[in-house]
Design an enzyme around this catalytic site. Structure first.
Site, mmCIF file in Angstrom:
data_model
loop_
_atom_site.group_PDB
_atom_site.id
_atom_site.type_symbol
_atom_site.label_atom_id
_atom_site.label_comp_id
_atom_site.label_asym_id
_atom_site.label_seq_id
_atom_site.Cartn_x
_atom_site.Cartn_y
_atom_site.Cartn_z
ATOM 1 C CB SER A 137 -0.763 0.022 1.181
ATOM 2 O OG SER A 137 -1.426 1.202 1.493
ATOM 3 C CE LYS B 284 -0.703 4.820 -0.054
ATOM 4 N NZ LYS B 284 -1.598 4.653 1.189
#
Ligand code: URA
Length: 432
Positions: free
Chosen positions: A181, A185
């Protein structure tokens, strides 16, 4: 999808095609939440190996826009913290490294729950905005040397969907899911190098050093595999960082640190992270040399001036950096005092964060409006001596009822000892 869920439920490895299939299908709305929830729970119990974790990262990274920062001259280094309480590192670090000519192009977030966010903190400067276009962002980095913007909705949309689902299905705290996760990004944000600050302790996702190092190693491996220079510092979150918790109060502490008057732990963490960023960018041949350069720019005000340039370029007033009396201020205070002579033996960061939330300084849900002026100042931290009647911490608020609720919570965050207590070690290790 049923086959994938069954496969993972039975402890088998998912292929790249299978991972791409569920990520693409989920983003397109073709796979329902209940099936993805079941898969997340299967992953939570059976885990993913490094290859699967890397593939999941790549699938999420390519689920949306990947920023092209090639129009920015120089080696762009990003920094990411896994989150904590009182963590105003970026506010100090970004101008510090930018003052040495390292371009800082950073995407930051807002606070949620007991943790704060850099964007909220920066909005304590009246007029300051992170709602800028990609073009302005690139222009500001090229002209000022630093820009910070909110994460665009097009960046890693798969992670946005998955994180919201994990949040409500008790599947957040899995090492592979957290690593993929965060890294999806970070990699989508286009930097050439990434320096990670992985927090370990009561206020962090990783409650102990073993887990924090494992997460750091996973993220460093993912970054390197993607061809991006990556390293991690594992640092203490068994008590809040610095002494100020709360948006405008943290900004003030960051300014103090850039003025050479901040708390020692914050300064040390910024110098450690900063020296790696500067070395990554090729501005110094060793971290020792980089550290000296950063120390110099803290004492000659160049780092502080860089913060003023940055605030001025994004709608704020440069003067507020030199005279922070314009920042929001709370109208009332309440003191927490020691009822006997003692030493502070621990401070549960999460509880301090919740106390600040109760004052109105944090969000329970994404839509909440926060009070930037409120917060807590920790006069005493772990290992420090308190005399009977001395102030342990001060709460700053605008509402008596909230202040007394927050005080009760804060009291529960502290434990004391009659015996001397050793101080926490701030830097627990480096993963390269
Ligand atoms: N922060 C993230 O961005 N993702 C996680 O899964 C956990 C923390």
């Amino acid at each position: 999808m049923v086959d994938l869920i069954r496969k993972k439920r039975d402890g088998q490895k998912l292929s790249k095609e299978e991972i791409d299939f569920f990520i693409n299908g989920y983003v397109k709305g073709e796979i329902p939440d209940y099936q993805v929830s079941a898969l997340m729970m299967a992953i939570f119990f059976k885990g993913m190996d490094d290859e699967e974790t890397g593939q999941l990262t790549q699938a999420m990274l390519h689920s949306g826009e990947v920023l092209d920062l090639s129009a920015i001259k120089g080696f762009k280094v990003d920094k990411h913290s896994t989150g904590g309480v009182g963590d105003k590192t970026s506010l100090v670090l970004a101008p510090m490294v930018a003052s040495l000519g390292v371009p800082v192009a950073k995407m930051s977030g807002r606070g949620l729950g007991h943790t704060g966010g850099t964007i909220d903190k920066l909005e304590s400067f009246p007029g300051f905005s992170t709602a800028i276009t990609n073009e302005q962002f690139i222009h500001n980095v090229n002209t000022v040397g630093i820009s910070i913007m909110g994460q665009t909705k097009d960046l890693a949309p798969a992670d946005k969907l998955l994180y919201a689902l994990r949040d409500v299905t008790a599947t957040v705290d899995n090492m592979s899911l957290i690593a993929s996760s965060i890294m999806s990004k970070k990699l989508a944000a286009g930097a050439d190098g990434i320096v990670l600050d992985v927090k370990s302790g009561s206020g962090a996702f990783m409650k102990n050093d073993k887990d924090a190092f494992e997460l750091a190693e996973k993220m460093v491996a993912i970054g390197k595999h993607a061809g991006v220079k990556t390293m991690a510092v594992v640092s203490d979150m068994d008590q809040p960082l610095g002494r100020a918790v709360g948006n405008a109060m943290e900004v003030k502490e960051a300014i103090d640190t850039l003025n050479g008057k901040g708390p020692e732990d914050l300064r040390e963490l910024c110098l450690t992270l900063g020296s790696h960023m500067v070395t990554f960018a090729g501005k110094a041949s060793s971290t020792e040399e980089a550290r000296k350069m950063l120390e110099e720019n803290l004492s000659n005000n160049k780092a502080l001036d860089k913060l003023a340039d940055f605030i001025g370029a994004q709608g704020g007033k440069r003067e507020d950096v030199y005279d922070p009396s314009n920042l929001p201020k709370a109208s009332k205070t309440l003191e927490f005092t020691a009822d006997k002579d003692c030493y502070v033996s621990s401070i549960m960061s999460e509880e301090v964060g919740i106390s600040s939330l109760l004052l109105g300084g944090g969000r329970r849900s994404k839509e909440d409006i926060i009070d930037l002026s409120v917060g807590i100042y920790l006069s005493k931290k772990v290992g420090e001596k308190c005399s009977k009647g001395e102030t342990v911490a001060t709460l700053y608020g605008n509402d008596d009822a909230k202040l007394s609720d927050a005080l009760e919570r804060l009291k529960g965050a502290y434990t004391f000892s009659d015996q001397e207590v050793s101080k926490n070690r701030l830097i627990k290790g480096i993963v390269e």
